[in-house]
Design a protein around this motif. Structure first.
Motif, PDB file in Angstrom:
ATOM      1  N   HIS A 108       0.821  -1.205   0.000  1.00  0.00           N
ATOM      2  CA  HIS A 108       0.000   0.000   0.000  1.00  0.00           C
ATOM      3  C   HIS A 108       0.859   1.261   0.000  1.00  0.00           C
ATOM      4  O   HIS A 108       0.502   2.260  -0.631  1.00  0.00           O
ATOM      5  CB  HIS A 108      -0.921   0.012   1.222  1.00  0.00           C
ATOM      6  N   ALA A 109       1.981   1.221   0.710  1.00  0.00           N
ATOM      7  CA  ALA A 109       2.848   2.398   0.805  1.00  0.00           C
ATOM      8  C   ALA A 109       3.379   2.806  -0.563  1.00  0.00           C
ATOM      9  O   ALA A 109       3.506   4.001  -0.865  1.00  0.00           O
ATOM     10  CB  ALA A 109       4.007   2.128   1.759  1.00  0.00           C
ATOM     11  N   VAL A 110       3.685   1.825  -1.405  1.00  0.00           N
ATOM     12  CA  VAL A 110       4.166   2.124  -2.760  1.00  0.00           C
ATOM     13  C   VAL A 110       3.004   2.458  -3.682  1.00  0.00           C
ATOM     14  O   VAL A 110       3.077   3.385  -4.490  1.00  0.00           O
ATOM     15  CB  VAL A 110       4.976   0.938  -3.321  1.00  0.00           C
ATOM     16  N   ILE A 147      12.585   6.158  -1.121  1.00  0.00           N
ATOM     17  CA  ILE A 147      12.878   5.956   0.303  1.00  0.00           C
ATOM     18  C   ILE A 147      12.252   4.649   0.788  1.00  0.00           C
ATOM     19  O   ILE A 147      12.853   3.893   1.560  1.00  0.00           O
ATOM     20  CB  ILE A 147      12.364   7.151   1.137  1.00  0.00           C
ATOM     21  N   ILE A 148      11.044   4.349   0.306  1.00  0.00           N
ATOM     22  CA  ILE A 148      10.384   3.094   0.688  1.00  0.00           C
ATOM     23  C   ILE A 148      11.130   1.888   0.115  1.00  0.00           C
ATOM     24  O   ILE A 148      11.390   0.900   0.816  1.00  0.00           O
ATOM     25  CB  ILE A 148       8.931   3.087   0.190  1.00  0.00           C
ATOM     26  N   LEU A 149      11.505   1.967  -1.161  1.00  0.00           N
ATOM     27  CA  LEU A 149      12.127   0.821  -1.831  1.00  0.00           C
ATOM     28  C   LEU A 149      13.589   0.622  -1.443  1.00  0.00           C
ATOM     29  O   LEU A 149      14.108  -0.492  -1.561  1.00  0.00           O
ATOM     30  CB  LEU A 149      12.024   0.996  -3.357  1.00  0.00           C
ATOM     31  N   GLN A 150      14.291   1.703  -1.030  1.00  0.00           N
ATOM     32  CA  GLN A 150      15.695   1.627  -0.660  1.00  0.00           C
ATOM     33  C   GLN A 150      16.532   0.911  -1.727  1.00  0.00           C
ATOM     34  O   GLN A 150      17.154  -0.120  -1.465  1.00  0.00           O
ATOM     35  CB  GLN A 150      15.857   0.898   0.682  1.00  0.00           C
ATOM     36  N   PRO A 151      16.580   1.452  -2.947  1.00  0.00           N
ATOM     37  CA  PRO A 151      17.281   0.741  -4.018  1.00  0.00           C
ATOM     38  C   PRO A 151      18.788   0.614  -3.818  1.00  0.00           C
ATOM     39  O   PRO A 151      19.415  -0.269  -4.400  1.00  0.00           O
ATOM     40  CB  PRO A 151      16.968   1.599  -5.255  1.00  0.00           C
ATOM     41  N   ASN A 272      11.530   3.889   7.282  1.00  0.00           N
ATOM     42  CA  ASN A 272      11.653   4.413   5.922  1.00  0.00           C
ATOM     43  C   ASN A 272      10.313   4.320   5.174  1.00  0.00           C
ATOM     44  O   ASN A 272      10.015   5.156   4.322  1.00  0.00           O
ATOM     45  CB  ASN A 272      12.734   3.659   5.147  1.00  0.00           C
ATOM     46  N   VAL A 273       9.486   3.322   5.519  1.00  0.00           N
ATOM     47  CA  VAL A 273       8.171   3.193   4.891  1.00  0.00           C
ATOM     48  C   VAL A 273       7.262   4.342   5.344  1.00  0.00           C
ATOM     49  O   VAL A 273       6.547   4.936   4.539  1.00  0.00           O
ATOM     50  CB  VAL A 273       7.537   1.827   5.221  1.00  0.00           C
ATOM     51  N   ALA A 277       6.111   7.023   2.651  1.00  0.00           N
ATOM     52  CA  ALA A 277       4.670   7.109   2.411  1.00  0.00           C
ATOM     53  C   ALA A 277       4.149   8.500   2.746  1.00  0.00           C
ATOM     54  O   ALA A 277       3.254   9.026   2.065  1.00  0.00           O
ATOM     55  CB  ALA A 277       3.937   6.056   3.240  1.00  0.00           C
ATOM     56  N   GLY A 278       4.711   9.113   3.785  1.00  0.00           N
ATOM     57  CA  GLY A 278       4.307  10.475   4.142  1.00  0.00           C
ATOM     58  C   GLY A 278       4.597  11.462   3.019  1.00  0.00           C
ATOM     59  O   GLY A 278       3.772  12.325   2.708  1.00  0.00           O
TER      60      GLY A 278
END
Length: 297
Positions: A108-110, A147-151, A272-273, A277-278
């Motif tokens: 959901h965050a992505v 930031i969510i995925l942290q590639p 980070n999620v 997401a924010g």
């Protein structure tokens, strides 16, 4: 007299907001049930059964309208309408796979970046003008996705791109829906969404059919009911309030899904999620606000 009209409009807006929040709650519950069932059975079978009920629901609504099914199916752009329906059911399959691999929280965050994808693609697809403010919001939103995925970290997995693909597919579906609305009614688009999707996924569902336990048939029935209820609430929401007023509250599906993921499936919410997401939600709300100003001017 003016005061009474204003008060009624405000009541409608308030009711629309409540209906949108209720819609996101029901859809979050639907996602949780989908995650459970797709973890036990083939995703195509689960989505097929869900779409059988959805198609019946769509046809039942069409039959209650003047002209019935014939009028609902009438369209001069049938290929576009069928393509929309197939694209949506494919997006749902991809997203449910994401639930089973990544969980509800991160999926959901992505996925909430889809309004930014709509804004970015509205230029090439619909010919709309995208100003620098919207591009800046899109950039901030995708910074949140990164930031969510942290590639650049060791925990990044290719599977994390699954909800991003689903978001892209849903954004394209939304744009095609807006394009179809130039000639067809909402009732026609809704009809093809259910029926075309059902026809497309049914052969795959039957091919991958598995025996389902009695308790899971109960969950399957609840999945079908939440799907119908969610769409009914959404229809009522747009009947009583303007889309620009209620759309920002669609983001409530993110916290509802996250809470369900933590409580029901033992998922973790990483910092980070939350941060990413924010940023995505803030950027999305900014694009809604800019669109509202543009329409008001």
């Amino acid at each position: 007299m003016t005061q009474a009209v204003t008060s009624a409009a405000q009541n409608n807006a308030r009711l629309g907001i409540l209906l949108m929040i209720a819609t996101t709650f029901v859809f979050a519950m639907q996602d949780g049930i989908s995650r459970h069932l797709a973890g036990e059975y083939n995703v195509f079978m689960v989505i097929s059964i869900r779409y059988w009920f959805f198609a019946l629901f769509v046809c039942a609504i069409a039959l209650r309208q003047p002209g019935g099914l014939r009028k609902a199916a009438a369209s001069n752009q049938k290929l576009l309408q069928i393509g929309r329906g197939v694209l949506l059911v494919a997006e749902i399959c991809v997203m449910v796979v994401g639930f089973t691999i990544l969980g509800l929280v991160e999926s959901h965050a992505v996925f909430v970046c889809y309004p930014l994808l709509v804004a970015a693609l509205s230029g090439p697809v619909l010919g709309e003008t995208v100003g620098w403010r919207r591009w800046a919001a899109i950039g901030v939103g995708f910074l949140g996705v990164l930031i969510i995925l942290q590639p650049g970290s060791g925990v990044f997995r290719v599977e994390a791109l699954i909800p991003l693909l689903a978001a892209l597919m849903f954004a394209l579906y939304g744009l095609l829906t807006r394009y179809a609305a130039r000639k067809d009614t909402a009732a026609t688009s809704f009809f093809y969404t259910g029926v075309a999707g059902m026809v497309a996924v049914t052969p795959l569902g039957l091919w991958h059919w598995e025996v389902m336990s009695a308790p899971d048939w109960g969950w399957m029935a609840l999945l079908c009911l939440t799907g119908a209820l969610g769409h009914w609430l959404l229809i009522r929401c747009y009947e009583v309030a303007e889309a620009s007023t209620v759309q920002p509250f669609a983001y409530f599906q993110l916290p509802f899904g996250a809470v369900l993921g933590v409580i029901a499936f033992g998922e973790m919410v990483r910092f980070n999620v939350i941060l990413g997401a924010g940023l995505v939600v803030a950027a999305g709300l900014f694009t809604f606000w800019r669109e509202h100003l543009k329409r008001a001017s």
